[in-house]
Every structure is written in structure tokens, then in C-alpha cells.
Design an enzyme around this catalytic site. Structure first.
Site, PDB file in Angstrom:
ATOM      1  N   TYR A 193       2.571   1.956   5.292  1.00 35.96           N
ATOM      2  CA  TYR A 193       2.527   2.412   3.886  1.00 35.96           C
ATOM      3  C   TYR A 193       1.486   1.608   3.101  1.00 35.96           C
ATOM      4  CZ  TYR A 193       3.866   2.602  -1.033  1.00 35.96           C
ATOM      5  OH  TYR A 193       3.827   2.704  -2.402  1.00 35.96           O
ATOM      6  N   SER A 217      -0.276   0.250  -5.073  1.00 36.54           N
ATOM      7  CA  SER A 217       0.995  -0.472  -4.905  1.00 36.54           C
ATOM      8  C   SER A 217       0.748  -1.970  -4.806  1.00 36.54           C
ATOM      9  CB  SER A 217       1.658   0.038  -3.625  1.00 36.54           C
ATOM     10  OG  SER A 217       2.605  -0.882  -3.159  1.00 36.54           O
TER      11      SER A 217
HETATM   12  P1  NAD Z   1       8.954   9.519  -5.507  1.00 30.49           P
HETATM   13  O1  NAD Z   1       9.177   9.765  -4.057  1.00 30.49           O
HETATM   14  O2  NAD Z   1      10.130   9.524  -6.388  1.00 30.49           O
HETATM   15  O3  NAD Z   1       7.889  10.552  -6.077  1.00 30.49           O
HETATM   16  C1  NAD Z   1       6.841  11.098  -5.318  1.00 30.49           C
HETATM   17  C2  NAD Z   1       6.831  12.608  -5.536  1.00 30.49           C
HETATM   18  O4  NAD Z   1       5.666  13.119  -4.883  1.00 30.49           O
HETATM   19  C3  NAD Z   1       8.048  13.318  -4.905  1.00 30.49           C
HETATM   20  O5  NAD Z   1       8.683  14.128  -5.889  1.00 30.49           O
HETATM   21  C4  NAD Z   1       7.452  14.174  -3.791  1.00 30.49           C
HETATM   22  O6  NAD Z   1       8.098  15.434  -3.615  1.00 30.49           O
HETATM   23  C5  NAD Z   1       6.021  14.354  -4.289  1.00 30.49           C
HETATM   24  N1  NAD Z   1       5.071  14.620  -3.203  1.00 30.49           N
HETATM   25  C6  NAD Z   1       4.950  13.965  -2.017  1.00 30.49           C
HETATM   26  N2  NAD Z   1       3.940  14.491  -1.304  1.00 30.49           N
HETATM   27  C7  NAD Z   1       3.419  15.505  -2.061  1.00 30.49           C
HETATM   28  C8  NAD Z   1       2.350  16.413  -1.872  1.00 30.49           C
HETATM   29  N3  NAD Z   1       1.620  16.430  -0.747  1.00 30.49           N
HETATM   30  N4  NAD Z   1       2.071  17.311  -2.860  1.00 30.49           N
HETATM   31  C9  NAD Z   1       2.808  17.325  -4.005  1.00 30.49           C
HETATM   32  N5  NAD Z   1       3.839  16.478  -4.228  1.00 30.49           N
HETATM   33  C10 NAD Z   1       4.135  15.577  -3.270  1.00 30.49           C
HETATM   34  O7  NAD Z   1       8.171   8.108  -5.627  1.00 30.49           O
HETATM   35  P2  NAD Z   1       7.882   7.189  -6.913  1.00 30.49           P
HETATM   36  O8  NAD Z   1       8.681   5.957  -6.789  1.00 30.49           O
HETATM   37  O9  NAD Z   1       7.957   8.016  -8.157  1.00 30.49           O
HETATM   38  O10 NAD Z   1       6.385   6.776  -6.630  1.00 30.49           O
HETATM   39  C11 NAD Z   1       5.278   7.434  -7.240  1.00 30.49           C
HETATM   40  C12 NAD Z   1       4.008   6.790  -6.712  1.00 30.49           C
HETATM   41  O11 NAD Z   1       3.993   5.410  -7.048  1.00 30.49           O
HETATM   42  C13 NAD Z   1       3.856   6.862  -5.193  1.00 30.49           C
HETATM   43  O12 NAD Z   1       2.497   7.024  -4.877  1.00 30.49           O
HETATM   44  C14 NAD Z   1       4.321   5.492  -4.723  1.00 30.49           C
HETATM   45  O13 NAD Z   1       3.746   5.138  -3.493  1.00 30.49           O
HETATM   46  C15 NAD Z   1       3.828   4.620  -5.867  1.00 30.49           C
HETATM   47  N6  NAD Z   1       4.559   3.360  -6.023  1.00 30.49           N
HETATM   48  C16 NAD Z   1       5.851   3.370  -6.448  1.00 30.49           C
HETATM   49  C17 NAD Z   1       6.516   2.157  -6.599  1.00 30.49           C
HETATM   50  C18 NAD Z   1       7.952   2.083  -7.083  1.00 30.49           C
HETATM   51  O14 NAD Z   1       8.446   0.970  -7.239  1.00 30.49           O
HETATM   52  N7  NAD Z   1       8.633   3.193  -7.371  1.00 30.49           N
HETATM   53  C19 NAD Z   1       5.867   0.945  -6.327  1.00 30.49           C
HETATM   54  C20 NAD Z   1       4.551   0.984  -5.880  1.00 30.49           C
HETATM   55  C21 NAD Z   1       3.896   2.208  -5.758  1.00 30.49           C
END
Ligand code: NAD
Length: 330
Positions: free
Chosen positions: A152, A128
Site C-alpha cells: 500500500y 499517505s
Molecule cells: P475509503 O475506503 O473509506 O474510501 C475510498 C473510496 O474510494 C471508497 O468509497 C471506494 O468505493 C472508492 N473507490 C475505490 N476504488 C475506486 C475506483 N477505482 N473508482 C471509484 N471509486 C473507487 O477510504 P478513506 O479512508 O476515505 O481514504 C481516502 C483516501 O485517503 C485513500 O486514497 C486512502 O488511501 C487515503 N488515506 C486515508 C487515510 C485514513 O486515515 N483514512 C490515511 C492516509 C491516506
């Protein structure tokens, strides 16, 4: 044909990535916990609209279950793992730090170990922009990270350290993708683009932190996905950097972001100004030169105005605002 396994495949980025990889002709499968009750409708919608239509098989599986994950990777003969399963969200990590530690630290340790046991050749995992902490200028991968402003962010910094240890000690290479505020259709309801758009559509006020002055490097989902797909497609024998920014170097002030959102929605926002909370950063800006070099060309770039219009189009279909009855006052 390469086999790619996506964790968090019912999530915002995961569902789009899985769909795009399948469209590119790769063999794609994935897993998700599928149990976050507040998100179930959205996860179901993503599975129906993006995943099932592409023929991707998503198993209900907890990434913390190393044995089950290893078995899934072996059964699918996964060459590449794209690990996106995690608990995202800065503010909520202060309310439930232990839940975050389990999902983001145990979960990541489990993914590293499962990849090692199953002989996975490439691991791309979500880091991130929050690992950069509070700073100005352009954020380059070679910069020192931290100090983290939230738990986080600390979990993401720890993930990068854990990945470095697996590389040094066990020879497992991986690449941490430092995503910069990804937004778009099927996006996360806890993030400003969705949250603000819904509030404005429904005539509710929005809370603008830092008096609207913070700047964010917003990344449209299709652009982030395009970068991930191109990274997956790099020849497996070609090593990728340990970490890579996925963002554009074009930070936009939140006040301007709200103005563009109002334009896309055709409605004015009711804005409440608030101080910047200590866990929020005032500025993000990706240095995209390393990504550019690795991809052999620039990252796809959808202008914010266009990306917000796509978000609003999707919201209108996903959650239509009831039409006014002739006699009503709405
Ligand atoms: P999101 O919450 O939409 O997707 C995460 C998915 O992971 C969810 O569907 C959840 O059910 C699943 N999950 C959580 N714990 C789990 C586990 N133990 N086993 C299996 N599945 C599990 O989030 P996102 O926005 O799609 O983010 C995806 C990744 O990118 C994350 O790691 C997040 O920290 C990172 N990220 C996202 C952003 C953003 O702007 N969206 C920015 C920086 C980093």
C-alpha cells in the site's frame, strides 16, 4: 462559483469532504465505485446522511475508466479534482497486491490523464503518511520518503512519482495530501478507532500490536476536511506544494489511545498484546509547518478525547447495542 469533483465520494474522507465543500457554497459532484460489498451499508449511510442532504450528485463510476472520467469532468466543468478513490489499508495490500495495483496505480494514472484532458486547474490527491516508512522525529515534506513497509505504501509513493512526472513532462500540477491516521464518525471499519470501539462495545478482545507502544498522529476527520476545504479555496492561480502533510505533530501512544477510548465508551477493553507486524510502523508524526504556511494559519485541531467521544456518539446511533432484557444475562 468553482466546480469541484470528488472521487471516492462515498468513502470515509470523500463523503465528509464533499459535504463540507457543498456547505461552503461550492458546486460539488463526485464518483465512487460503490461496489465494495462489505462496505455497502456504510457507503449507503454516508450517501444518505452526508451527501444527498447536501445536494451533491455522486455517479457510480470507476476512476480507472479514463474516458468516462474525462467526460464526467468536462460535463461538470470541473476546476478542481479531489481524488480520494483508492484501496486503503496496509495489511490487505499484502493479500491482494494486484487489486491494489489496479485501484491505486491504474486508477491514479487514469485520474492524472483525465485531469490533463479535461483541463482541470487543480488536482489534490490522497497520499499517505505511510510514504515516510519506519522512522522517528517529525516527518517533513522535504524528507526523503520510504523505504515502504507495505505494498500500500509503495502505491502511494508511486503516486507521488507519477504526479511529479506529469508535472515535469506535461505541466499538470498537483498536490499529494499525506493524511495521518484520520478517524471519526462514518470512519473505516478496518481502522483501529472503529475496530477497537466496536470490539469494546461488544465485549470482544482487541489486539494491540507492538504491545501498545507504537505512537500515532491521529487526525480527527473534521480537522482533515477543514484543511482540504481551505486548500481547495486557495486562489487557483496560486501554486500549492507538490506534497503536504495533513496531521498535527501530536503522536499518541496506542495504550493511551485505548485508555481514552475506554473513557469515551465507559467500558474497559480486554487487551491481547501482540508483536508489531513488519508492515506496521511504530511511529508517525506530521511536521505541520508547511501546511500552516500554505493555509496562512494553523490547522484546526480537535483533541483526541473529544474526537473519540464524537466517534462513540455516532457509533451509538449507527449501530446501537441492543438493550438488555430484564431476564437476560447480558
Ligand atoms: P475509503 O475506503 O473509506 O474510501 C475510498 C473510496 O474510494 C471508497 O468509497 C471506494 O468505493 C472508492 N473507490 C475505490 N476504488 C475506486 C475506483 N477505482 N473508482 C471509484 N471509486 C473507487 O477510504 P478513506 O479512508 O476515505 O481514504 C481516502 C483516501 O485517503 C485513500 O486514497 C486512502 O488511501 C487515503 N488515506 C486515508 C487515510 C485514513 O486515515 N483514512 C490515511 C492516509 C491516506
Amino acid at each position: 462559483m468553482q466546480s469541484v469533483f470528488v472521487t471516492g465520494a462515498a468513502g470515509f474522507i470523500g463523503a465528509h469532504v464533499a459535504q463540507a465543500l457543498a456547505k461552503h457554497g461550492l458546486r460539488v459532484s463526485g464518483c465512487d465505485l460503490l461496489s465494495a460489498s462489505s462496505m455497502l451499508a456504510l457507503q449507503d449511510g454516508r450517501l444518505t446522511a452526508l451527501i444527498r442532504a447536501s445536494g451533491v450528485d455522486v455517479t457510480p463510476l470507476d476512476a480507472c475508466d479514463t474516458d468516462a472520467l474525462t467526460l464526467a469532468l468536462l460535463e461538470r466543468q470541473a476546476d478542481v479534482v479531489v481524488h480520494l478513490a483508492a484501496l486503503p489499508g496496509v495489511r490487505a495490500s499484502a493479500e491482494r497486491p494486484l487489486t491494489y495495483a489496479n485501484a491505486n496505480l491504474m486508477g491514479f494514472a487514469s485520474v492524472l490523464e483525465a485531469c490533463r484532458r479535461a483541463g482541470v486547474r487543480r488536482l489534490l490527491y490522497a497520499s499517505s503518511s505511510s510514504v515516510y516508512g519506519q522512522r522517528g522525529g517529525q516527518f517533513a515534506e522535504s524528507d526523503r520518503t520510504g523505504p515502504p513497509t507495505s505494498f500500500y505504501a509503495a502505491t502511494k509513493m508511486a503516486n507521488e512519482a507519477m504526479a511529479a512526472a506529469y508535472k515535469a513532462q506535461m505541466g499538470l500540477t498537483s498536490t499529494g495530501l499525506r493524511f495521518f491516521t484520520v478517524y471519526g464518525p462514518w470512519g473505516r471499519p478496518d481502522m483501529a478507532p472503529y475496530l477497537f470501539a466496536q470490539a469494546i462495545r461488544q465485549g470482544r478482545p482487541i489486539k494491540l500490536y507492538g504491545h501498545g507502544q507504537p505512537r500515532r498522529d491521529f487526525t480527527f476527520i473534521a480537522d482533515a476536511v477543514d484543511a482540504v476545504v481551505r486548500l481547495v479555496q486557495q486562489p487557483l492561480q496560486q501554486p500549492l506544494p507538490d506534497v503536504l502533510n495533513i496531521g498535527h505533530s501530536q503522536p499518541v501512544r496506542l495504550l493511551e489511545f485505548v485508555r481514552l477510548l475506554e473513557e469515551a465508551l465507559g467500558r474497559e477493553a480486554q487487551v491481547e498484546m501482540h508483536r508489531l507486524p513488519p508492515d506496521d510502523v511504530a511511529y508517525t508524526c506530521a511536521d505541520d509547518r508547511l501546511l500552516h504556511r500554505v493555509l496562512g494559519g494553523p490547522m484546526q485541531h480537535t483533541p483526541l478525547r473529544q474526537g473519540l467521544a464524537r466517534l462513540v456518539d455516532w457509533l451509538d446511533q449507527w449501530d446501537p447495542i441492543p438493550a438488555c432484557q430484564p431476564a437476560s444475562t447480558c
